[in-house]
Design a protein around this motif. Structure first.
Motif, PDB file in Angstrom:
ATOM      1  N   GLY A 283       0.786  -1.232   0.000  1.00  0.00           N
ATOM      2  CA  GLY A 283       0.000   0.000   0.000  1.00  0.00           C
ATOM      3  C   GLY A 283       0.820   1.284   0.000  1.00  0.00           C
ATOM      4  N   GLU A 284       2.095   1.233  -0.380  1.00  0.00           N
ATOM      5  CA  GLU A 284       2.923   2.451  -0.436  1.00  0.00           C
ATOM      6  C   GLU A 284       2.623   3.245  -1.720  1.00  0.00           C
ATOM      7  OE1 GLU A 284       6.892   0.941   2.005  1.00  0.00           O
ATOM      8  OE2 GLU A 284       6.981   1.274  -0.162  1.00  0.00           O
ATOM      9  N   ILE A 285       2.328   4.521  -1.516  1.00  0.00           N
ATOM     10  CA  ILE A 285       2.099   5.432  -2.651  1.00  0.00           C
ATOM     11  C   ILE A 285       3.351   6.305  -2.789  1.00  0.00           C
ATOM     12  CG2 ILE A 285       0.699   7.299  -3.584  1.00  0.00           C
ATOM     13  CD1 ILE A 285      -1.665   6.205  -2.079  1.00  0.00           C
ATOM     14  N   ARG A 286       3.971   6.234  -3.949  1.00  0.00           N
ATOM     15  CA  ARG A 286       5.192   6.996  -4.203  1.00  0.00           C
ATOM     16  C   ARG A 286       4.988   7.949  -5.390  1.00  0.00           C
ATOM     17  NH1 ARG A 286       9.767   5.218  -1.610  1.00  0.00           N
ATOM     18  NH2 ARG A 286       9.534   3.233  -0.475  1.00  0.00           N
ATOM     19  N   LEU A 287       5.876   8.958  -5.401  1.00  0.00           N
ATOM     20  CA  LEU A 287       5.832   9.973  -6.462  1.00  0.00           C
ATOM     21  C   LEU A 287       6.500   9.420  -7.714  1.00  0.00           C
ATOM     22  CD1 LEU A 287       4.980  12.912  -7.067  1.00  0.00           C
ATOM     23  CD2 LEU A 287       7.267  13.641  -6.363  1.00  0.00           C
ATOM     24  N   ARG A 288       5.839   9.618  -8.836  1.00  0.00           N
ATOM     25  CA  ARG A 288       6.367   9.118 -10.094  1.00  0.00           C
ATOM     26  C   ARG A 288       6.758  10.259 -11.043  1.00  0.00           C
ATOM     27  NH1 ARG A 288       3.093   4.875 -14.052  1.00  0.00           N
ATOM     28  NH2 ARG A 288       4.799   4.544 -15.551  1.00  0.00           N
ATOM     29  N   GLY A 289       5.972  11.296 -11.058  1.00  0.00           N
ATOM     30  CA  GLY A 289       6.244  12.432 -11.940  1.00  0.00           C
ATOM     31  C   GLY A 289       6.804  13.631 -11.178  1.00  0.00           C
ATOM     32  N   LYS A 290       6.753  14.771 -11.839  1.00  0.00           N
ATOM     33  CA  LYS A 290       7.296  16.012 -11.272  1.00  0.00           C
ATOM     34  C   LYS A 290       6.132  16.906 -10.869  1.00  0.00           C
ATOM     35  CE  LYS A 290      11.156  18.572 -10.796  1.00  0.00           C
ATOM     36  NZ  LYS A 290      12.406  18.132 -10.161  1.00  0.00           N
ATOM     37  N   LEU A 291       6.061  17.218  -9.577  1.00  0.00           N
ATOM     38  CA  LEU A 291       4.987  18.079  -9.091  1.00  0.00           C
ATOM     39  C   LEU A 291       5.323  19.543  -9.366  1.00  0.00           C
ATOM     40  CD1 LEU A 291       4.169  16.433  -5.629  1.00  0.00           C
ATOM     41  CD2 LEU A 291       2.861  16.250  -7.755  1.00  0.00           C
ATOM     42  N   ASP A 292       4.323  20.276  -9.857  1.00  0.00           N
ATOM     43  CA  ASP A 292       4.488  21.707 -10.117  1.00  0.00           C
ATOM     44  C   ASP A 292       3.263  22.418  -9.558  1.00  0.00           C
ATOM     45  OD1 ASP A 292       5.038  24.234 -10.953  1.00  0.00           O
ATOM     46  OD2 ASP A 292       5.338  23.730 -13.068  1.00  0.00           O
ATOM     47  N   TYR A 293       3.501  23.198  -8.514  1.00  0.00           N
ATOM     48  CA  TYR A 293       2.402  23.888  -7.847  1.00  0.00           C
ATOM     49  C   TYR A 293       1.686  24.835  -8.804  1.00  0.00           C
ATOM     50  CZ  TYR A 293       0.038  27.112  -4.663  1.00  0.00           C
ATOM     51  OH  TYR A 293      -0.893  27.894  -4.031  1.00  0.00           O
ATOM     52  N   GLU A 294       2.464  25.448  -9.716  1.00  0.00           N
ATOM     53  CA  GLU A 294       1.861  26.432 -10.614  1.00  0.00           C
ATOM     54  C   GLU A 294       0.927  25.788 -11.637  1.00  0.00           C
ATOM     55  OE1 GLU A 294       4.556  28.051  -8.263  1.00  0.00           O
ATOM     56  OE2 GLU A 294       5.225  26.578  -9.759  1.00  0.00           O
ATOM     57  N   GLU A 295       1.129  24.480 -11.918  1.00  0.00           N
ATOM     58  CA  GLU A 295       0.235  23.778 -12.829  1.00  0.00           C
ATOM     59  C   GLU A 295      -0.968  23.183 -12.094  1.00  0.00           C
ATOM     60  OE1 GLU A 295       2.308  20.914 -15.116  1.00  0.00           O
ATOM     61  OE2 GLU A 295       3.634  22.394 -16.101  1.00  0.00           O
ATOM     62  N   LYS A 296      -0.732  22.595 -10.942  1.00  0.00           N
ATOM     63  CA  LYS A 296      -1.824  22.026 -10.150  1.00  0.00           C
ATOM     64  C   LYS A 296      -1.392  21.976  -8.705  1.00  0.00           C
ATOM     65  CE  LYS A 296      -5.332  18.422 -10.409  1.00  0.00           C
ATOM     66  NZ  LYS A 296      -5.812  17.225 -11.163  1.00  0.00           N
ATOM     67  N   ASP A 297      -2.256  22.468  -7.831  1.00  0.00           N
ATOM     68  CA  ASP A 297      -1.871  22.583  -6.429  1.00  0.00           C
ATOM     69  C   ASP A 297      -2.450  21.491  -5.541  1.00  0.00           C
ATOM     70  OD1 ASP A 297      -4.467  23.370  -6.575  1.00  0.00           O
ATOM     71  OD2 ASP A 297      -4.230  25.261  -5.477  1.00  0.00           O
ATOM     72  N   SER A 298      -3.296  20.624  -6.090  1.00  0.00           N
ATOM     73  CA  SER A 298      -3.842  19.533  -5.257  1.00  0.00           C
ATOM     74  C   SER A 298      -4.277  18.373  -6.154  1.00  0.00           C
ATOM     75  CB  SER A 298      -5.034  20.020  -4.416  1.00  0.00           C
ATOM     76  OG  SER A 298      -6.108  20.416  -5.254  1.00  0.00           O
ATOM     77  N   TYR A 299      -4.296  17.179  -5.536  1.00  0.00           N
ATOM     78  CA  TYR A 299      -4.721  15.965  -6.231  1.00  0.00           C
ATOM     79  C   TYR A 299      -5.631  15.158  -5.295  1.00  0.00           C
ATOM     80  CZ  TYR A 299      -0.928  16.883  -9.559  1.00  0.00           C
ATOM     81  OH  TYR A 299      -0.111  17.445 -10.485  1.00  0.00           O
ATOM     82  N   GLU A 300      -6.643  14.506  -5.869  1.00  0.00           N
ATOM     83  CA  GLU A 300      -7.509  13.596  -5.106  1.00  0.00           C
ATOM     84  C   GLU A 300      -7.425  12.227  -5.770  1.00  0.00           C
ATOM     85  OE1 GLU A 300     -12.087  13.102  -3.492  1.00  0.00           O
ATOM     86  OE2 GLU A 300     -11.525  14.816  -4.746  1.00  0.00           O
ATOM     87  N   VAL A 301      -6.960  11.260  -4.989  1.00  0.00           N
ATOM     88  CA  VAL A 301      -6.735   9.907  -5.508  1.00  0.00           C
ATOM     89  C   VAL A 301      -7.645   8.940  -4.740  1.00  0.00           C
ATOM     90  CG1 VAL A 301      -5.030   8.117  -5.960  1.00  0.00           C
ATOM     91  CG2 VAL A 301      -4.351  10.539  -6.012  1.00  0.00           C
ATOM     92  N   THR A 302      -8.434   8.180  -5.482  1.00  0.00           N
ATOM     93  CA  THR A 302      -9.285   7.153  -4.865  1.00  0.00           C
ATOM     94  C   THR A 302      -8.562   5.810  -4.947  1.00  0.00           C
ATOM     95  OG1 THR A 302     -11.263   8.333  -5.568  1.00  0.00           O
ATOM     96  CG2 THR A 302     -11.544   6.042  -4.907  1.00  0.00           C
TER      97      THR A 302
END
Length: 810
Positions: A283-302
């Protein structure tokens, strides 16, 4: 709208409102009128919008100055879900340059129906599911905002399911299908339901999705997460592979039915799968891409937790990931308008350029401070959020700085802060504010006489720091200047008759040869005028001193009546360089007795006019000698009969010039008896005006014997009187004050000789001779006027003629 625009204008900013999808040509507002412009002034002053990258959907009508819709306005395309949707426009008015800020609000209309991502959703439910079980559903989305985006849901009639819809925030809205009655696969293995979404617009729009529910049998315990919502914060720019969260779920079943795998829900988008990864075992969720606050500041994952039973059971949780901003974007500066060059007489406060500043970061990282460097003479004025005007703070001087490289520096409030720079080149245009200026107010120029016509005497230069025509200088002799001429021959002549100034180069040329004997000092003014509008000028005084050259030979003067010794008579020589004179001397005259005085004058000045007298013939030890500087011919010893009845003396008069010039005088001295010498002297005095004298010699003794008795007494009395007169004059000259004044017409020239031969000139109206006691008095000499006496009777008067050419002081 009119009331709103008026209220906005009073508050310093014009605001309008227009509904989206308004037709092209729709009048948004009377912009020119709201900005205070008169009718017809909008087109004359070039009222226009300043584009900032994206093409505006509104424009300014040139004729009426109204703000009208030029193309389709789509609020969703312009602002997305942002509310309110306000477009900030910059309006520019020229002549003079002013900037206004207009805010145009695009209001939403219900033009978008709710939309499900899929037309059909299929899932399975175990028949062992208990009533009250929740099955998350993906809701519909509506591109509108406000009431038009408030979605309500309805489910087609069924006895087994109801809908649970909680919350109005689209991100937090929870839509689930709730089991109300136990399922029986044998009775109804598949349930087909229609889910209808309706928005809250005045004319409500709807969207539908079909739910296909398959009923499974077996595993009756689904995995359960330890919390339904996980909140995670992560800094933008984190490295791929960063661990974000470890999920935890439990299953009450045993064996394979309790083995749980984790996976993203089938509802997650491809963007989520590209940005994050999940380990299905732990159940480990890891970062795969590059986060950019200016493009999107939040994510909702089901996330779904599914067991391995048959059929498998699952439960769902929501992971809400908030991206934290870091200061990774430097400010950006654009020049939207530039008015150059700037005139150097521009008023303080003149707008030079309009600038736009932005930073993609948020919070303190996006707050930008702007400054201009160098700090003067320009400054920044904030006209609107993110807009600045570059204005003039100080008066400009093109001659000091002709062009400025202004740098606008922007710095955000992050830590560490990021900076941006934008260079603005501001040239300064010239005005004619500097008059030509000479290096010195008075120029002293020395010029030798007899120079060639057209010879260059001096070169003047006036500096004008202006440029082009404002700095182009022309020179001329100014006749209006004080003392702009010279006295010559008793009359006044303008300076322009002697010299000329080249208009382009400032060279002073001689129009004619200069004659020191005609003019000694020439003073005039040179004017320098630029070609500006209006023209400015500067003056300089030129004092031209004519340096004397030895171009005049000494000239012998006719003998005058009376003298310090025996009578002397003569006549003018046939040539200017020689003369024939005669005199009497008595036998037995003692040594040192003055017999005659040679008079000469030199038209030159200084050393060139300083005369010396030399006895050329006879050479050796003759009975006579000549004073070196006085010209007095006197006896060198007592005269004897052996000296003969007549002596012929050749006297050379030389000046001290280089080369020296000379004149020759021939003096005939007759030796007579004492009484005859006295008579001859008396006769010479009485007949000096006729230019002839009495000649006496040994052959005349018989003719004079008859009158000897008569004239003897007269001669004795005359000699005694002359002797007494000589004694009185000698005593008076001996004991008179040392300072004497010699009067005469014309200006005198005082010449002081130094060891190196330099000369200082002092003009005076009278000729003064000042003799001081001490050893150095021989260094000062006063020269008499340099003009020989005119021919005629006035030249023959000994006391009324010109003074001797040289008076040495010893």
């Amino acid at each position: 709208l009119v009331l709103q625009a008026a209220w906005a204008l009073v508050g310093g900013q014009v605001r309008y409102s227009v509904p989206e999808e308004a037709k092209a040509g729709t009048v948004v507002g009377r912009l020119a009128q709201d900005l205070g412009l008169e009718a017809g002034e909008a087109e004359a002053r070039r009222l226009r919008l300043v584009s900032q990258g994206r093409r505006a959907s509104v424009e300014v009508s040139g004729a009426s100055g109204a703000l009208v819709v030029s193309s389709r306005l789509d609020r969703e395309e312009l602002c997305g879900k942002s509310a309110p949707c306000a477009l900030r426009l910059e309006v520019l008015v020229e002549r003079p340059l002013r900037v206004f800020h207009v805010e145009l609000e695009v209001t939403d209309i219900n033009d978008n129906a709710p939309l499900f991502r899929e037309n059909e959703e299929a899932f399975t439910i175990a028949e062992s599911s208990l009533p009250g079980s929740r099955f998350p559903l993906e809701g519909a989305s509506d591109a509108d905002i406000g009431v038009n985006a408030q979605i309500s849901y309805a489910l087609s009639p069924t006895d087994h399911f109801t809908l649970d819809h909680q919350g109005n925030n689209e991100q937090r809205a929870s839509l689930a299908l709730i089991l109300t009655k136990p399922l029986d696969r044998e009775t109804l293995p598949v349930h087909r339901l229609v889910l209808t979404a309706s928005d809250g617009g005045r004319s409500s729009l709807t969207g539908t999705m079909e739910l296909v529910i398959s009923v499974l049998d077996a595993n009756d315990n689904a995995p359960q997460f330890n919390q339904s919502v996980y909140n995670v914060k992560v800094v933008e720019g984190s490295e791929p592979g960063t661990l974000l969260l470890t999920l935890g779920a439990t299953d009450l079943d045993e064996g394979i039915n309790s083995d749980i795998i984790y996976l993203f829900s089938r509802h997650v988008t491809a963007e989520i799968k590209e940005m994050f990864t999940i380990d299905e075992n732990n159940g480990e969720i890891r970062l795969r891409g590059k986060l950019d606050y200016e493009e999107k500041d939040s994510y909702e994952v089901t996330v779904e937790a599914r067991d391995k039973g048959t059929p498998p059971l699952s439960s769902h949780c929501s992971v809400e990931l908030q991206v934290l901003d870091v200061n990774d974007n430097a400010p950006e500066v654009w020049v939207t308008s530039l008015s150059v060059p700037v005139s150097e007489d521009a008023a303080v406060g003149t707008v030079v350029a309009l600038l736009s500043v932005s930073d993609r970061d948020s919070g303190a990282n996006g707050r930008v401070r702007c400054a201009v460097w160098p700090a003067s003479p320009f400054g920044l004025v904030s006209t609107f959020a993110g807009s600045y005007s570059l204005v003039l703070r100080e008066a400009l001087d093109r001659e000091r700085v002709s062009e400025y490289e202004v740098e606008v520096r922007a710095e955000d409030g992050g830590s560490p802060s990021l900076r941006a720079r934008r260079g603005v080149r501001v040239p300064v245009s010239d005005v004619n504010d500097n008059a030509p200026a000479f290096a010195q107010a008075v120029y002293t120029v020395l010029a030798r006489e007899n120079n060639a016509a057209g010879a260059e005497l001096a070169r003047l230069w006036a500096r004008d720091p202006d440029e082009a025509d404002n700095g182009r200088v022309r020179y001329s002799v100014w006749e209006g200047g004080a003392g702009g001429g010279a006295s010559a021959g008793g009359g006044w002549r303008p300076a322009s008759s002697y010299v000329s100034v080249d208009a382009e180069s400032g060279r002073v040329w001689a129009l004619q040869p200069l004659d020191y004997e005609e003019v000694q000092v020439l003073q005039f003014e040179v004017r320098a005028v630029d070609a500006g509008e209006p023209p400015l000028c500067g003056n300089a005084t030129v004092q031209l001193f004519v340096v004397d050259e030895n171009d005049n030979a000494p000239a012998l003067l006719p003998a005058g009546g009376g003298g310090p010794g025996p009578g002397l008579a003569g006549e003018a020589a046939s040539g200017p360089g020689s003369g024939a004179l005669w005199a009497w001397a008595a036998w037995g005259a003692p040594a040192g007795q003055v017999v005659a005085k040679i008079r000469a004058v030199d038209a030159d000045s200084g050393y060139n006019a300083w005369l010396r007298y030399e006895l050329w013939e006879p050479r050796g030890k003759g009975p006579f000698r000549v004073g070196l500087y006085s010209g007095e011919v006197s006896t060198a010893r007592a005269l004897e009969e052996a000296d003969g009845p007549r002596q012929r003396l050749v006297i050379v008069v030389r000046d001290h010039g280089e080369p020296a010039r000379s004149a020759t005088a021939t003096l005939s001295v007759s030796l007579v008896e004492g009484a005859e010498a006295a008579l001859s002297a008396a006769g010479s005095s009485s007949s000096s005006g006729s230019g002839t004298g009495l000649r006496a010699g040994p052959g005349a003794e018989g003719g004079a014997a008859a009158a000897t008795n008569v004239w003897l007494v007269v001669a004795i009395c005359a000699v005694s009187s002359l002797f007494l007169l000589a004694v009185v004059l000698y005593g008076a000259s001996r004991w008179a004050p040392r300072a004497g004044v010699l009067s005469g017409p014309g200006p005198a020239t005082l010449v002081c000789a130094s060891e190196v031969g330099s000369w200082s000139y002092s003009q005076r109206q009278s000729r003064s001779l000042c003799v001081a006691d001490g050893a150095g008095k021989c260094d000062l000499m006063v020269f008499s006027p340099n003009f020989p006496p005119p021919p005629g009777p006035a030249a023959e008067n000994g006391s009324g003629g010109k003074a001797p050419s040289l008076s040495p002081l010893a």
